[in-house]
Design a protein around this motif. Sequence first.
Motif, PDB file in Angstrom:
ATOM      1  N   TYR A  88       0.830  -1.207   0.000  1.00 12.82           N
ATOM      2  CA  TYR A  88       0.000   0.000   0.000  1.00 12.82           C
ATOM      3  C   TYR A  88       0.865   1.259   0.000  1.00 12.82           C
ATOM      4  CZ  TYR A  88      -3.495  -3.436   1.287  1.00 12.82           C
ATOM      5  OH  TYR A  88      -4.308  -4.538   1.303  1.00 12.82           O
ATOM      6  N   GLU A 104      -5.274   5.474   1.468  1.00  9.55           N
ATOM      7  CA  GLU A 104      -6.386   5.329   0.523  1.00  9.55           C
ATOM      8  C   GLU A 104      -6.339   3.992  -0.208  1.00  9.55           C
ATOM      9  OE1 GLU A 104      -8.117   8.491  -2.319  1.00  9.55           O
ATOM     10  OE2 GLU A 104      -7.070   7.078  -3.634  1.00  9.55           O
ATOM     11  N   SER A 105      -5.150   3.540  -0.572  1.00 13.10           N
ATOM     12  CA  SER A 105      -5.044   2.257  -1.274  1.00 13.10           C
ATOM     13  C   SER A 105      -5.460   1.104  -0.369  1.00 13.10           C
ATOM     14  CB  SER A 105      -3.629   2.051  -1.814  1.00 13.10           C
ATOM     15  OG  SER A 105      -2.661   2.100  -0.781  1.00 13.10           O
ATOM     16  N   ALA A 109      -9.201   1.136  -0.365  1.00 16.33           N
ATOM     17  CA  ALA A 109      -9.742   0.534  -1.590  1.00 16.33           C
ATOM     18  C   ALA A 109      -9.862  -0.978  -1.444  1.00 16.33           C
ATOM     19  CB  ALA A 109      -8.861   0.893  -2.783  1.00 16.33           C
ATOM     20  N   ASP A 110      -8.854  -1.608  -0.859  1.00 20.08           N
ATOM     21  CA  ASP A 110      -8.921  -3.059  -0.641  1.00 20.08           C
ATOM     22  C   ASP A 110      -9.992  -3.409   0.389  1.00 20.08           C
ATOM     23  OD1 ASP A 110      -7.139  -3.940  -2.492  1.00 20.08           O
ATOM     24  OD2 ASP A 110      -5.645  -4.670  -1.075  1.00 20.08           O
ATOM     25  N   ARG A 120      -9.960   4.543  -9.935  1.00 21.38           N
ATOM     26  CA  ARG A 120      -8.509   4.307  -9.907  1.00 21.38           C
ATOM     27  C   ARG A 120      -8.181   2.865  -9.533  1.00 21.38           C
ATOM     28  NH1 ARG A 120      -5.818   8.140  -5.819  1.00 21.38           N
ATOM     29  NH2 ARG A 120      -4.022   6.886  -6.474  1.00 21.38           N
ATOM     30  N   TYR A 121      -9.174   2.142  -9.020  1.00 26.71           N
ATOM     31  CA  TYR A 121      -8.930   0.794  -8.493  1.00 26.71           C
ATOM     32  C   TYR A 121      -9.800  -0.201  -9.256  1.00 26.71           C
ATOM     33  CZ  TYR A 121      -6.942   3.712  -4.841  1.00 26.71           C
ATOM     34  OH  TYR A 121      -6.206   4.665  -4.161  1.00 26.71           O
TER      35      TYR A 121
END
Length: 206
Positions: free
Chosen positions: A55, A59-60, A63-64, A123-124
Amino acid sequence: MKMKQDKNSYHHGDLKRALLDASIRILKEEGYKALSLRKAALTAGVSQSAPYRHYADLESLYADIAEEGFRLLSERLKNFQSRYKKRPLLLFRESGVTYVEFALEHPDLFRIMYGNQIESHSRYETLVLAENDSFRIIVEIIQDCKNAGLIRTDSVEKSATAAWTMVHGIAVLLAGKQVMFRSVDLQKARKVTKELISFLYNGMKA
């Protein structure tokens, strides 16, 4: 001589899974405001630098977490599809109820799934796929009702969007204890959701 494996080392995706499980636990026990990469690492029992293998930022990780939430929600809805596949109208109602129950049982997870913690879901890629999968189930449920002659609609997808929008609104208001839902418990929430879904169905029934 073989070196002893470090207790904080993970292989084959285990680290990412451990961090995700730890994050879900933090959300449940302490709320989303308590979550950070450092806290996830501490809860997972790994070094503070370990999360950065997967990560780039918080934020990433969000997302998960959101992707995991949509996967769990889809599993619930698919279970109802299997259970009530010969009773499409009951499936229509109960899928809405289980959506609301999911939001009330996992309020902080639900907040990350639909809140502004993630600036742009687009973005994901895998997150978007998980979102689409959960919506596709709603489309299938509406299609089953139409095929059974229970509802009339010129657009199954638009009807599914209307159904999802209404139930999502109920879930948000109930989870936030807002407006007329300030003092509603889970049992009352089920009743309210069933009543409102009935209003929606009456507007679409054949």
